[in-house]
Enzyme design. Structure first.
Site, PDB file in Angstrom:
ATOM      1  N   ILE A   1      -3.941  -7.731  -1.014  1.00 46.24           N
ATOM      2  CA  ILE A   1      -3.197  -8.969  -1.229  1.00 46.24           C
ATOM      3  C   ILE A   1      -3.756 -10.085  -0.354  1.00 46.24           C
ATOM      4  O   ILE A   1      -3.945 -11.204  -0.795  1.00 46.24           O
ATOM      5  CB  ILE A   1      -1.695  -8.769  -0.899  1.00 46.24           C
ATOM      6  CG1 ILE A   1      -1.102  -7.642  -1.766  1.00 46.24           C
ATOM      7  CG2 ILE A   1      -0.924 -10.065  -1.099  1.00 46.24           C
ATOM      8  CD1 ILE A   1      -1.039  -7.928  -3.232  1.00 46.24           C
TER       9      ILE A   1
ATOM     10  N   GLY B   1       2.869  -3.135   3.516  1.00 39.23           N
ATOM     11  CA  GLY B   1       3.768  -4.279   3.531  1.00 39.23           C
ATOM     12  C   GLY B   1       3.058  -5.597   3.737  1.00 39.23           C
ATOM     13  O   GLY B   1       1.845  -5.716   3.532  1.00 39.23           O
TER      14      GLY B   1
ATOM     15  N   CYS C   1       0.836  -1.198   0.000  1.00 46.47           N
ATOM     16  CA  CYS C   1       0.000   0.000   0.000  1.00 46.47           C
ATOM     17  C   CYS C   1       0.869   1.245   0.000  1.00 46.47           C
ATOM     18  O   CYS C   1       2.094   1.179  -0.060  1.00 46.47           O
ATOM     19  CB  CYS C   1      -0.892   0.010   1.246  1.00 46.47           C
ATOM     20  SG  CYS C   1      -1.801  -1.525   1.508  1.00 46.47           S
TER      21      CYS C   1
ATOM     22  N   GLY D   1      15.062 -12.182  -6.693  1.00 47.39           N
ATOM     23  CA  GLY D   1      16.257 -12.739  -6.051  1.00 47.39           C
ATOM     24  C   GLY D   1      17.123 -11.704  -5.375  1.00 47.39           C
ATOM     25  O   GLY D   1      18.284 -11.986  -5.050  1.00 47.39           O
TER      26      GLY D   1
ATOM     27  N   ILE E   1      12.664 -10.005 -19.327  1.00 50.16           N
ATOM     28  CA  ILE E   1      12.760  -9.167 -20.517  1.00 50.16           C
ATOM     29  C   ILE E   1      14.110  -9.416 -21.169  1.00 50.16           C
ATOM     30  O   ILE E   1      15.097  -9.749 -20.492  1.00 50.16           O
ATOM     31  CB  ILE E   1      12.575  -7.659 -20.218  1.00 50.16           C
ATOM     32  CG1 ILE E   1      13.618  -7.159 -19.232  1.00 50.16           C
ATOM     33  CG2 ILE E   1      11.178  -7.371 -19.724  1.00 50.16           C
ATOM     34  CD1 ILE E   1      13.609  -5.646 -19.081  1.00 50.16           C
TER      35      ILE E   1
END
Length: 620
Positions: free
Chosen positions: A53, A77, A2, A368, A294
């Site tokens: 979420i 979070g 948020c 990662g 990408i």
């Protein structure tokens, strides 16, 4: 995930608070809320934009109240251990009406006060109004994944997930903090607690703040070096036991980050860290995890072919997109809009593009990030290693070069060692740790204060130079560059990015692993690779790292030449009063002639600063 903001001080109208909140619409397009009251004789307001979420229902609406309004929170979070905490708190007599982690934070605060932050595992930034004790608590996660800024002029206190919310406040006084410009040009980012504005700060990672309406008290609740030292004292000496413990810890961290009520995927670059996170996630869900990458047409920067090969082996649901230089150049203006203050890591652009791609299919993406800093992954660590060896051998380097057999000996040495030998007079310990173009930058500025170091290597009392440099990066580069980039680039598209390798348990486990298992016979991230080989063939991963590099010199000489000239007009520079026009022209000339380091990076940082200045402070 948020965006949060709020104020304490002079009255801000409901519409003005809504406007502040809506500057962060991209951080939370699903819902919005505001709440206002009186606090210590001042006006107060809290606001939040929500990206749902967990518990997508209205029960997750914020600002959230608890215990008949004794406690009110705005939160950004994810708390990964919230279910365990909820069960513990239920046994203490707390009741819950939602299935979201926000309510658990409130109950934890009601039970343990500001000490509740010690119990939270995850990425977070929150503000809690405590009516009983007449105070406000702000807190930020241990490594700084989630941002939290605040402004304090002695009466008005304003905070937000992004600076743009603070700047929108009618009581914010916009004054540039000129003392950070020199540091920014050297590092390409602004380190906490500073920001580009005066009286405006970042709450440091692993800290919480208590504000009583008049006074600010800031406390550290988790210390990186302290945990590093503790880990050294409790090292796991047996390699197989190390590998087993780390693998189990990473597995649990990834498993926790797959919990969501929305689609989840992973970024897959083809490198060690993203492949490991993807392989573990794929194993947990039983295959077909959604992966995104990408690609670039230039072979020297393209890892998409490796990612595709890995995706086929793991049988993931893979999506790739090849982007052109035009695609990236078109994103430059967005950098200033979404990063709020000057930020000049050019990899922010491809990070935004891969986030945009992922958002088409998922709302949460695992990355990662953190593997390089905690497991010795950057090429700089090779140079630091050989520099320490040469430092111990004193004049051996010169004798090798001057010996008749010098060329034969050099052919047997790693390239990093040869580079150090051939440039020994330039390769001082300070330059390896603080690799900064400080003299040139000082000439660029009208006023140089000569204080550009965020943290000196001498402040980290560790004998091993590699570990020293890794800790330096953990304190500065990781939170202020890597994680800032990850947060702003992903949130531009309302995408939540989660970093399993930066889980508290993984970080602390890494400190218990002997350094020789991270850097083994010249192999970086040795133990991480060994764990990865349990999931993919070794030969598939045996390749050099490329990363998200962009051809800065080429861009600045060709595509951005007119743009750089536009923001470097003599009348504009003199009106600004920050830069020396002649030295700026010298810098432009150097980049036009070659890509010699560090000049393209300095010019890029200068150019981004000027774009930011034009957006927020002036117009040409």
């Amino acid at each position: 995930m948020c965006g949060i903001c709020g104020y304490i001080g002079n009255q801000i109208s409901e519409n003005q608070l809504i406007e502040m909140n809506n500057t962060m619409y991209h951080r939370g397009p699903n819902d919005a809320g505001i709440w206002q009251t009186k606090f210590c004789g001042k006006s107060m307001g809290l606001a939040q934009r929500r990206l749902a979420i967990l518990d997508l229902s209205e029960l997750g609406h914020q600002p959230m109240h608890y215990n008949n309004g004794d406690f009110v929170i705005v939160f950004n979070g994810e708390i990964y251990n919230y279910k365990l905490l909820r069960e513990e708190l239920r046994k203490q007599g707390h009741h819950f009406v939602s299935d979201c982690d926000t309510e658990v934070i409130l109950a934890a605060y009601a039970q343990w006060g500001e000490q509740a932050v010690y119990r939270l595992e995850g990425m977070f930034a929150y503000a809690i109004y405590d009516r009983k004790r007449n105070r406000v608590i702000l807190a930020r996660d241990r490594i700084g994944k989630k941002p939290l800024y605040y402004y304090w002029d002695g009466f008005n206190f304003i905070f937000g997930s992004e600076l743009k919310a603070i700047v929108k406040s009618p009581w914010f006084q916009k004054e540039i903090n000129t003392e950070v410009i020199e540091k920014y040009l050297c590092y390409q980012y602004i380190n906490e607690p500073d920001t580009i504005y005066k009286n405006t700060f970042k709450l440091p990672a692993a800290h919480y703040m208590i504000f009583d309406g008049e006074n600010i008290e800031i406390q550290k609740y988790w210390d990186l070096f302290e945990k590093f030292t503790e880990g050294k004292e409790q090292q796991i000496l047996d390699y197989e036991e190390c590998k087993k413990e780390l693998k189990k810890t990473i597995y649990k961290s990834v498993e926790d980050r797959l919990v969501a009520d929305v689609p989840v995927g992973t970024f897959l670059s083809g490198g060690i860290d993203s492949t490991l996170v993807t392989a573990v996630a794929n194993d947990i869900i039983g295959g077909s995890v959604k992966t995104f990458t990408i690609g670039f047409d230039e072979k020297e920067r393209n890892e998409a072919t490796f990612a595709e090969e890995t995706a086929k082996y793991l049988r993931t649901e893979h999506t790739e997109l090849y982007v052109t230089e035009k695609d990236m150049l078109d994103m430059i203006q967005d950098v200033c809009v979404y990063f709020d203050e000057p930020f000049a890591d050019p990899s922010e652009i491809p990070t935004m593009l891969v986030s945009k791609l992922a958002k088409e299919k998922v709302t949460v993406a695992l990355s990662g990030d953190g593997g390089d800093e905690f497991f010795c992954g950057y090429s700089m660590y090779d140079f630091v290693y050989y520099a320490q060896k040469l430092d111990l051998l004193a004049g051996v380097g010169n004798r090798i070069l001057n010996n008749k057999s010098g060329n034969k000996i050099k052919r047997k040495l790693p390239q990093e060692a040869v580079a150090l030998l051939e440039n020994r007079e330039k390769t001082t310990k300070v330059q390896l740790f603080e690799d900064l173009p400080e003299k040139f930058v000082a000439r660029m500025l009208k006023k140089s204060n000569g204080q550009i170091k965020y943290l000196r290597e001498s402040e980290i009392n560790v004998h091993n130079w590699q570990e020293k440099r890794m800790l330096l990066d953990m304190y500065t580069y990781l939170p202020e560059d890597v994680l800032t980039k990850a947060d702003r680039a992903s949130m531009k598209y309302s995408l939540e990015m989660r970093c399993p390798l930066l889980d508290q348990r993984v970080m602390e486990c890494s400190f218990r692993i002997p350094h020789k298992y991270k850097y083994h016979s010249g192999s970086k991230k040795y133990i991480l690779k060994d764990i990865l080989y349990d999931y993919v063939p070794k030969e598939m991963m045996n390749r050099p790292k490329k990363g998200f590099g962009v051809p800065l010199g080429k861009w600045l000489r060709i595509y951005l030449k007119e743009e750089v000239a536009r923001v470097s007009q003599k009348s504009f520079i003199e009106e600004q009063g920050f830069f020396n026009y002649d030295v700026v022209q010298e810098l432009i000339s150097k980049v036009e002639k070659s890509d010699k380091k560090p000049y393209p990076k300095i010019l890029w940082a200068y150019y981004i600063f000027q774009l930011w200045y034009m957006k927020y402070c002036s117009q040409i």
